[in-house]
Design a protein around this motif. Sequence first.
Motif, PDB file in Angstrom:
ATOM      1  N   HIS A   1      69.382 -48.472  37.211  1.00 43.56           N
ATOM      2  CA  HIS A   1      69.206 -47.903  35.871  1.00 43.56           C
ATOM      3  C   HIS A   1      68.614 -46.494  35.911  1.00 43.56           C
ATOM      4  N   ASN A   2      68.145 -46.063  37.062  1.00 47.86           N
ATOM      5  CA  ASN A   2      67.509 -44.752  37.185  1.00 47.86           C
ATOM      6  C   ASN A   2      68.534 -43.723  37.673  1.00 47.86           C
ATOM      7  N   LYS A   3      69.452 -43.383  36.789  1.00 47.65           N
ATOM      8  CA  LYS A   3      70.556 -42.473  37.140  1.00 47.65           C
ATOM      9  C   LYS A   3      70.059 -41.077  37.498  1.00 47.65           C
ATOM     10  N   ILE A   4      68.986 -40.626  36.854  1.00 46.37           N
ATOM     11  CA  ILE A   4      68.449 -39.293  37.159  1.00 46.37           C
ATOM     12  C   ILE A   4      67.970 -39.239  38.606  1.00 46.37           C
ATOM     13  N   ALA A   5      67.253 -40.277  39.038  1.00 42.49           N
ATOM     14  CA  ALA A   5      66.778 -40.312  40.419  1.00 42.49           C
ATOM     15  C   ALA A   5      67.944 -40.417  41.392  1.00 42.49           C
ATOM     16  N   GLU A   6      68.935 -41.264  41.085  1.00 50.29           N
ATOM     17  CA  GLU A   6      70.109 -41.373  41.958  1.00 50.29           C
ATOM     18  C   GLU A   6      70.764 -40.009  42.140  1.00 50.29           C
ATOM     19  N   SER A   7      70.937 -39.287  41.071  1.00 52.55           N
ATOM     20  CA  SER A   7      71.560 -37.964  41.128  1.00 52.55           C
ATOM     21  C   SER A   7      70.725 -37.000  41.967  1.00 52.55           C
ATOM     22  N   ALA A   8      69.418 -37.033  41.771  1.00 49.26           N
ATOM     23  CA  ALA A   8      68.537 -36.142  42.533  1.00 49.26           C
ATOM     24  C   ALA A   8      68.615 -36.453  44.025  1.00 49.26           C
ATOM     25  N   TYR A   9      68.549 -37.727  44.392  1.00 52.47           N
ATOM     26  CA  TYR A   9      68.568 -38.084  45.812  1.00 52.47           C
ATOM     27  C   TYR A   9      69.886 -37.681  46.472  1.00 52.47           C
ATOM     28  N   ARG A  10      70.978 -37.815  45.759  1.00 55.18           N
ATOM     29  CA  ARG A  10      72.260 -37.351  46.305  1.00 55.18           C
ATOM     30  C   ARG A  10      72.240 -35.842  46.494  1.00 55.18           C
ATOM     31  N   ALA A  11      71.656 -35.133  45.547  1.00 54.36           N
ATOM     32  CA  ALA A  11      71.553 -33.673  45.663  1.00 54.36           C
ATOM     33  C   ALA A  11      70.673 -33.268  46.841  1.00 54.36           C
ATOM     34  N   TYR A  12      69.728 -34.126  47.222  1.00 52.44           N
ATOM     35  CA  TYR A  12      68.864 -33.854  48.372  1.00 52.44           C
ATOM     36  C   TYR A  12      69.554 -34.177  49.697  1.00 52.44           C
ATOM     37  N   GLY A  13      70.778 -34.713  49.636  1.00 54.24           N
ATOM     38  CA  GLY A  13      71.524 -35.024  50.851  1.00 54.24           C
ATOM     39  C   GLY A  13      71.532 -36.485  51.229  1.00 54.24           C
ATOM     40  N   MET A  14      70.965 -37.345  50.411  1.00 55.72           N
ATOM     41  CA  MET A  14      70.967 -38.775  50.708  1.00 55.72           C
ATOM     42  C   MET A  14      72.296 -39.389  50.280  1.00 55.72           C
ATOM     43  N   ALA A  15      72.647 -40.499  50.913  1.00 52.76           N
ATOM     44  CA  ALA A  15      73.866 -41.229  50.568  1.00 52.76           C
ATOM     45  C   ALA A  15      73.510 -42.703  50.390  1.00 52.76           C
ATOM     46  N   PRO A  16      74.209 -43.391  49.480  1.00 52.22           N
ATOM     47  CA  PRO A  16      73.935 -44.825  49.301  1.00 52.22           C
ATOM     48  C   PRO A  16      74.178 -45.588  50.602  1.00 52.22           C
ATOM     49  N   GLN A  17      73.328 -46.559  50.866  1.00 50.24           N
ATOM     50  CA  GLN A  17      73.446 -47.363  52.082  1.00 50.24           C
ATOM     51  C   GLN A  17      73.945 -48.771  51.777  1.00 50.24           C
ATOM     52  N   ARG A  18      73.439 -49.367  50.709  1.00 48.42           N
ATOM     53  CA  ARG A  18      73.824 -50.736  50.352  1.00 48.42           C
ATOM     54  C   ARG A  18      73.472 -50.961  48.887  1.00 48.42           C
ATOM     55  N   SER A  19      73.975 -52.041  48.339  1.00 47.85           N
ATOM     56  CA  SER A  19      73.682 -52.413  46.967  1.00 47.85           C
ATOM     57  C   SER A  19      73.209 -53.854  46.928  1.00 47.85           C
ATOM     58  N   ILE A  20      72.340 -54.166  45.987  1.00 46.40           N
ATOM     59  CA  ILE A  20      71.908 -55.536  45.751  1.00 46.40           C
ATOM     60  C   ILE A  20      72.422 -55.935  44.377  1.00 46.40           C
ATOM     61  N   TYR A  21      73.133 -57.054  44.317  1.00 44.29           N
ATOM     62  CA  TYR A  21      73.702 -57.515  43.062  1.00 44.29           C
ATOM     63  C   TYR A  21      72.911 -58.713  42.562  1.00 44.29           C
ATOM     64  N   GLU A  22      72.951 -58.929  41.254  1.00 41.72           N
ATOM     65  CA  GLU A  22      72.252 -60.061  40.666  1.00 41.72           C
ATOM     66  C   GLU A  22      73.112 -60.679  39.580  1.00 41.72           C
ATOM     67  N   MET A  23      72.793 -61.924  39.290  1.00 38.59           N
ATOM     68  CA  MET A  23      73.424 -62.611  38.174  1.00 38.59           C
ATOM     69  C   MET A  23      72.338 -63.436  37.495  1.00 38.59           C
ATOM     70  N   THR A  24      72.151 -63.194  36.211  1.00 36.50           N
ATOM     71  CA  THR A  24      71.143 -63.935  35.463  1.00 36.50           C
ATOM     72  C   THR A  24      71.685 -65.325  35.132  1.00 36.50           C
ATOM     73  N   LEU A  25      70.898 -66.323  35.385  1.00 39.58           N
ATOM     74  CA  LEU A  25      71.299 -67.716  35.132  1.00 39.58           C
ATOM     75  C   LEU A  25      70.626 -68.249  33.893  1.00 39.58           C
TER      76      LEU A  25
END
Length: 152
Positions: A128-152
Amino acid sequence: MLIRRMTKWDYDAVDRLLLQLQQADARSRPDMFAPMAHYMPRESFDCLLENDNVVAFVAQERLDIVACCFVSLLDSSSAHPVKVAYIDLLVVDAAHRRRGIGRRMFAEVGRYARRAGAGKVELTVYSHNKIAESAYRAYGMAPQRSIYEMTL
């Protein structure tokens, strides 16, 4: 602006910054984050600063603390062991964003990580923190993995 090591005297300013992040998380994900009066007790803060595997920085403008960052040195659990500088928290005051402070803090983490013998820098950011995601990509970082969830 000065980037320096955090001291125990920075507690109130750092707590204020960390609460900004926590409150934003609580607004976006109230199922995961509850409102709180303090991000961490002073005793926990003092213990972090005394931990040899944690380094903490603040960005200071005049007398104001405008950003903070906590970094842990970890041994990677991957098949190719490498020391990791893990950014536990990086927060820039909402009133001071979009001025390059986060980039400067991130660069300081990189300098520290190299001196400490780390082979990479990692962090976790909530989706949900799209601003931080954008900043980290601009700093040269790349996504490594994702964690998914499902509410029961």
